[in-house]
Write a protein that holds these residues in place. Sequence first.
Motif, PDB file in Angstrom:
ATOM      1  N   LYS A 229      -4.125 -10.089   1.366  1.00 46.73           N
ATOM      2  CA  LYS A 229      -3.846 -11.460   1.820  1.00 46.73           C
ATOM      3  C   LYS A 229      -4.226 -12.469   0.751  1.00 46.73           C
ATOM      4  N   ASP A 291       1.573  -5.656   2.967  1.00 46.54           N
ATOM      5  CA  ASP A 291       1.044  -4.582   3.810  1.00 46.54           C
ATOM      6  C   ASP A 291       1.514  -3.250   3.240  1.00 46.54           C
ATOM      7  N   LYS A 312     -11.746   2.519  -1.694  1.00 46.96           N
ATOM      8  CA  LYS A 312     -12.312   1.368  -0.997  1.00 46.96           C
ATOM      9  C   LYS A 312     -13.211   0.551  -1.916  1.00 46.96           C
ATOM     10  N   ARG A 325      -8.325 -11.794  -0.045  1.00 50.96           N
ATOM     11  CA  ARG A 325      -8.862 -10.941   1.011  1.00 50.96           C
ATOM     12  C   ARG A 325      -8.028  -9.678   1.126  1.00 50.96           C
ATOM     13  N   ASP A 327      -7.926  -6.272   3.611  1.00 45.79           N
ATOM     14  CA  ASP A 327      -8.425  -5.522   4.765  1.00 45.79           C
ATOM     15  C   ASP A 327      -7.965  -4.076   4.654  1.00 45.79           C
ATOM     16  N   GLU A 329      -8.087  -0.344   6.765  1.00 43.74           N
ATOM     17  CA  GLU A 329      -8.368   0.295   8.050  1.00 43.74           C
ATOM     18  C   GLU A 329      -7.997   1.772   8.004  1.00 43.74           C
TER      19      GLU A 329
END
Length: 438
Positions: A229, A291, A312, A325, A327, A329
Amino acid sequence: MNSDDPAYTSTELADEDFLADFHHTSVYGATEAGGIDRQAGTAEHGAVRAWFRQRAEALGMTVTIDGIGNQYATYGWFPGEPTVLIGSHLDSQPLGGRFDGTYGVIAALHAAARVNHEVTAGRLDPAHNITVVDWFNEEGARFAPSIMGSSTMVGIKDLDEMLAVTDVDGVTVKEALDSIDCLGTDPAPEVAAYAEVHIEQGRILEREQITIGAVTQSWYTQKLLVAVKGEQSHTGATIMSDRHDALVAASKIVLFTEDVVENFEPEKIVTSVGQFTVYPNSPIVVPREVDLVIDLRASRTQDVLDARDTLKRQIADLAAERNIRIDVEDYDIRDIQHYPLDGVELTEKASADAGVSCMRIETMAGHDSVAVNRIAPSVMVFIPSVDGVSHCEREFTTDADMVAGVTAFTQIATRLVTGALDGTAPGEPVADATSERI
């Protein structure tokens, strides 16, 4: 044709019948480059599934469909009793190959017909019925997750949740199944044992010049859902130092994903980014979000976990460096499944009786057998793939290898219907073995 047809008194004619049926399936969803595009629940998928039902009934089988759209074609010598389940799937990836899944369904159809001929001729005394299954949505291309039909049947996935899954256009699984007359209400059969034959989708058998792979285990797999993002801005008016470009950062993550395999033993881990979506995807706008899905698979669980941790850390450092940012998951984690050793040895013996070579091998890809192996002793069998190519139109396996696979698979099915794996527990561990051969 039915099981008493003279074609089933001659191996040569039976092989010709199999090849005719297999190659016929390629007309459903055929692409110009020789592949197929038969995503789950589409009209093309519905057409080949209707053909399957007609062909199975012509061979004397009774066809039922369960609530998630799995199709079952059965020779019921013992009505209401457990069955040996054999088969694969008829759906494909977009612009996919015509062998992946389809070979396993047609091979099972003909293996079952050959077994039934032996039973009706009085030469084989079965302990179980035999059922050919066409699983719904193994590929997961249109509806996620993959291996949907078999996972729902064995209780890993909830039926109502899976029926409510939507594609990118908002069409639900339930609506898609209804549109192709495959939204069934029949109960799934009770499974005594399961067997699946499939193209390898790799080049180990071809490289080793071996005809049959007896699969010992699946690989540990997991995905990472990554949302990068940044900030949307004008490509012409925003100076480089003021940009927060999500696409540049996402591109670096793709390279991280490929490069992380250098930390591990060759050919023991694979990584990829197969899905990548850019927003707003305008030629004059700096992307605000990307994404993507990272796919990690390895023979050893710890290798995937180590690769995940490395990625990560790299992603966190990248986010700080570029002031954006990101994210991350964890998603779709699938543990290693070991196939029963008795089933591996059964495949080796069946291959020897069929006069073809066999070696033990691991499966890097997921298959419906991985799900079914949780509830019934399961056998997974590979035949060679030319150049190891799959999920593309160039996917190819020779007629000779397909016929040899049907011959060996018929031997496996014969043993299973006579109770060869009765008393064997599902998913018993086997030692890592990727080079044994007979």
